[in-house]
Structures are given as structure tokens and as C-alpha cells.
Design an enzyme around this catalytic site. Sequence first.
Site, PDB file in Angstrom:
ATOM      1  N   ASP A   1      41.869  36.106  34.322  1.00 42.15           N
ATOM      2  CA  ASP A   1      42.292  36.418  35.693  1.00 42.15           C
ATOM      3  C   ASP A   1      43.200  35.301  36.203  1.00 42.15           C
ATOM      4  OD1 ASP A   1      40.976  38.174  38.345  1.00 42.15           O
ATOM      5  OD2 ASP A   1      42.089  36.321  38.732  1.00 42.15           O
TER       6      ASP A   1
ATOM      7  N   ASN B   1      52.862  36.531  45.162  1.00 44.10           N
ATOM      8  CA  ASN B   1      53.354  37.702  45.899  1.00 44.10           C
ATOM      9  C   ASN B   1      53.707  37.339  47.339  1.00 44.10           C
ATOM     10  OD1 ASN B   1      53.232  39.797  43.974  1.00 44.10           O
ATOM     11  ND2 ASN B   1      51.028  39.982  44.244  1.00 44.10           N
TER      12      ASN B   1
ATOM     13  N   HIS C   1      56.669  40.623  45.631  1.00 42.30           N
ATOM     14  CA  HIS C   1      56.005  41.437  44.632  1.00 42.30           C
ATOM     15  C   HIS C   1      56.764  41.461  43.300  1.00 42.30           C
ATOM     16  CE1 HIS C   1      53.761  45.066  43.272  1.00 42.30           C
ATOM     17  NE2 HIS C   1      52.828  44.531  44.034  1.00 42.30           N
TER      18      HIS C   1
ATOM     19  N   ASP D   1      55.434  40.558  39.654  1.00 44.32           N
ATOM     20  CA  ASP D   1      55.547  41.425  38.477  1.00 44.32           C
ATOM     21  C   ASP D   1      56.095  40.667  37.269  1.00 44.32           C
ATOM     22  OD1 ASP D   1      54.532  43.499  39.904  1.00 44.32           O
ATOM     23  OD2 ASP D   1      56.341  44.740  39.878  1.00 44.32           O
TER      24      ASP D   1
ATOM     25  N   GLU E   1      45.767  41.745  38.295  1.00 39.92           N
ATOM     26  CA  GLU E   1      46.138  40.511  37.595  1.00 39.92           C
ATOM     27  C   GLU E   1      45.013  40.080  36.661  1.00 39.92           C
ATOM     28  OE1 GLU E   1      43.508  39.862  39.896  1.00 39.92           O
ATOM     29  OE2 GLU E   1      44.218  37.782  39.992  1.00 39.92           O
TER      30      GLU E   1
HETATM   31  P1  GH3 Z   1      41.777  34.046  42.446  1.00 35.92           P
HETATM   32  O1  GH3 Z   1      42.227  32.697  41.999  1.00 35.92           O
HETATM   33  O2  GH3 Z   1      40.458  33.998  43.134  1.00 35.92           O
HETATM   34  O3  GH3 Z   1      41.785  35.043  41.329  1.00 35.92           O
HETATM   35  O4  GH3 Z   1      42.824  34.506  43.557  1.00 35.92           O
HETATM   36  P2  GH3 Z   1      43.923  35.648  43.460  1.00 35.92           P
HETATM   37  O5  GH3 Z   1      44.875  35.435  44.578  1.00 35.92           O
HETATM   38  O6  GH3 Z   1      44.513  35.676  42.090  1.00 35.92           O
HETATM   39  O7  GH3 Z   1      43.047  36.935  43.590  1.00 35.92           O
HETATM   40  P3  GH3 Z   1      43.087  38.161  44.573  1.00 35.92           P
HETATM   41  O8  GH3 Z   1      42.161  39.156  43.925  1.00 35.92           O
HETATM   42  O9  GH3 Z   1      42.821  37.727  45.965  1.00 35.92           O
HETATM   43  O10 GH3 Z   1      44.566  38.692  44.523  1.00 35.92           O
HETATM   44  C1  GH3 Z   1      45.036  39.443  43.477  1.00 35.92           C
HETATM   45  C2  GH3 Z   1      46.443  39.820  43.799  1.00 35.92           C
HETATM   46  O11 GH3 Z   1      47.044  40.530  42.715  1.00 35.92           O
HETATM   47  C3  GH3 Z   1      46.547  40.720  45.002  1.00 35.92           C
HETATM   48  C4  GH3 Z   1      47.442  41.867  44.553  1.00 35.92           C
HETATM   49  O12 GH3 Z   1      48.433  42.123  45.487  1.00 35.92           O
HETATM   50  C5  GH3 Z   1      48.056  41.341  43.282  1.00 35.92           C
HETATM   51  N1  GH3 Z   1      48.430  42.386  42.332  1.00 35.92           N
HETATM   52  C6  GH3 Z   1      47.623  43.289  41.727  1.00 35.92           C
HETATM   53  N2  GH3 Z   1      48.356  44.117  40.946  1.00 35.92           N
HETATM   54  C7  GH3 Z   1      49.658  43.716  41.051  1.00 35.92           C
HETATM   55  C8  GH3 Z   1      50.898  44.183  40.483  1.00 35.92           C
HETATM   56  O13 GH3 Z   1      50.965  45.135  39.698  1.00 35.92           O
HETATM   57  N3  GH3 Z   1      52.028  43.506  40.821  1.00 35.92           N
HETATM   58  C9  GH3 Z   1      52.008  42.450  41.672  1.00 35.92           C
HETATM   59  N4  GH3 Z   1      53.155  41.822  41.948  1.00 35.92           N
HETATM   60  N5  GH3 Z   1      50.866  42.005  42.238  1.00 35.92           N
HETATM   61  C10 GH3 Z   1      49.701  42.627  41.929  1.00 35.92           C
HETATM   62 MG    MG Z   2      43.227  36.202  40.441  1.00 38.63          MG
HETATM   63 MG    MG Z   3      41.348  39.364  40.163  1.00 37.23          MG
END
Ligand code: GH3
Ligand code: MG
Ligand code: MG
Length: 181
Positions: free
Chosen positions: A46, A54, A59, A63, A89
Site C-alpha cells: 500500500d 493527488n 489525479h 495515475d 493504491e
Molecule cells: P496511507 O499512508 O495511510 O496509506 O495514506 P494514503 O493517503 O495512501 O491512503 P488513503 O486510503 O487515505 O488514500 C488513498 C488514495 O488513493 C485516495 C484515492 O483518491 C487514491 N486513489 C485510489 N485509486 C486511484 C486511482 O486510480 N488514481 C489515482 N490518481 N488515485 C487513486
Molecule cells: Mg495508502
Molecule cells: Mg490504501
Amino acid sequence: MQDMQEQAITDPLTGLLNRRYLRECLPRELARARRNGQSLAFIMVDLDYFKRVNDTLGHEAGDIVLRELGALLRRQIRGSDVACRFGGEEFALVLPEASLEGARQKTESVRASVKKLELKYRDQPIGRITASFGVALFPDHADDADSLMRVADEALYHAKDGGRDQVVIGGTANNTAPHAS
Ligand code: GH3
Ligand code: MG
Ligand code: MG
């Protein structure tokens, strides 16, 4: 027909296999490991603070990070290993025949490589990316796919809780040595 089948198990952004594929592949690989008396490692990955990428760069930059992480995972594993995008992610690796020590070394090596990535978005550096890792081993930590995924997820939680950018093995905290970099 074959094209449609491939699409059904492929993540379009990274080109990695998807969660649906993992769902049928992990029990199959476990059955094989059991039959052959071999171990198998399952690793959850992760990205750390990915939301920040982002939020600060957009975004599209996010990506790019996901795509580059996918490419890195693919480069670092063997042909017989499986890398997939679990969702968002989060990524997962299946390493058939990996020992506990082998899985630890491989995961540490991936962790170090992620940290070394120099990613750019529109010629601007994206900045350092790190990831946290939870590792579970068959048969040491769990006997079936669901339990193995649960143990890896718990380990990942401990890796986050312990400060991120680290590898935790099994469901218990405090089982990793601190790393220098
Ligand atoms: P942590 O260290 O606790 O894992 O914090 P984090 O910010 O990585 O975790 P969080 O779950 O808060 O955020 C995950 C982010 O991933 C939020 C979401 O917008 C982003 N995300 C998920 N799928 C995609 C994608 O396909 N593209 C992009 N650009 N962002 C994505
Ligand atoms: Mg994360
Ligand atoms: Mg996550």
C-alpha cells in the site's frame, strides 16, 4: 474471445492482473503448494500518503505513480510470480515457492526500489514515494487464501502503524529490524 477474457482479469491503468484474477489464482497456487509440500508468500503493498500526491499534483500525477509502481513490481518478480492491483493504491504479490527469508529479502528489495524511484509529472519531480508491506507465508501463518490475505492485511496495518516505509511479516508487530535508509 481471448481478448475479452484478458480484459476481465487485467487492470487497465497498470496492465497488472486484477483482484478478480487474484481471487481465483491464490487458492489454485495454494493447492499446488500444498500438493508439492512447498511454501508460498502473499504480500500486500500500500502506497504511503498517496492521497497527498493527488491533492498536491492532481489525479493524473497519481495515475503516473500507480503505473510506475506497477512496472516496478513487474520488473522485480519472477515469471512464475503474480503481481496484481488489488484496488486503489493497493497491490498484491503472490510468490510461489518463496521461503520466509526469501520473501523477506524480496519485499525489502522492492521497498528500497520504490523509495529510489525518481518520478516526474510534466517535467516536475513528483518527489519521494514510499510504500508499506505486509507479508504472510503459507503454511507458517495461514492455511487458506482468506486467512493468508487477512494475515498480510494485519501485517500491513502494523507496517503503517509502525511509521510506514517498512515490511512487516506475519500478524504480529515488532518482528522487523529497523532499517537504515
Ligand atoms: P496511507 O499512508 O495511510 O496509506 O495514506 P494514503 O493517503 O495512501 O491512503 P488513503 O486510503 O487515505 O488514500 C488513498 C488514495 O488513493 C485516495 C484515492 O483518491 C487514491 N486513489 C485510489 N485509486 C486511484 C486511482 O486510480 N488514481 C489515482 N490518481 N488515485 C487513486
Ligand atoms: Mg495508502
Ligand atoms: Mg490504501
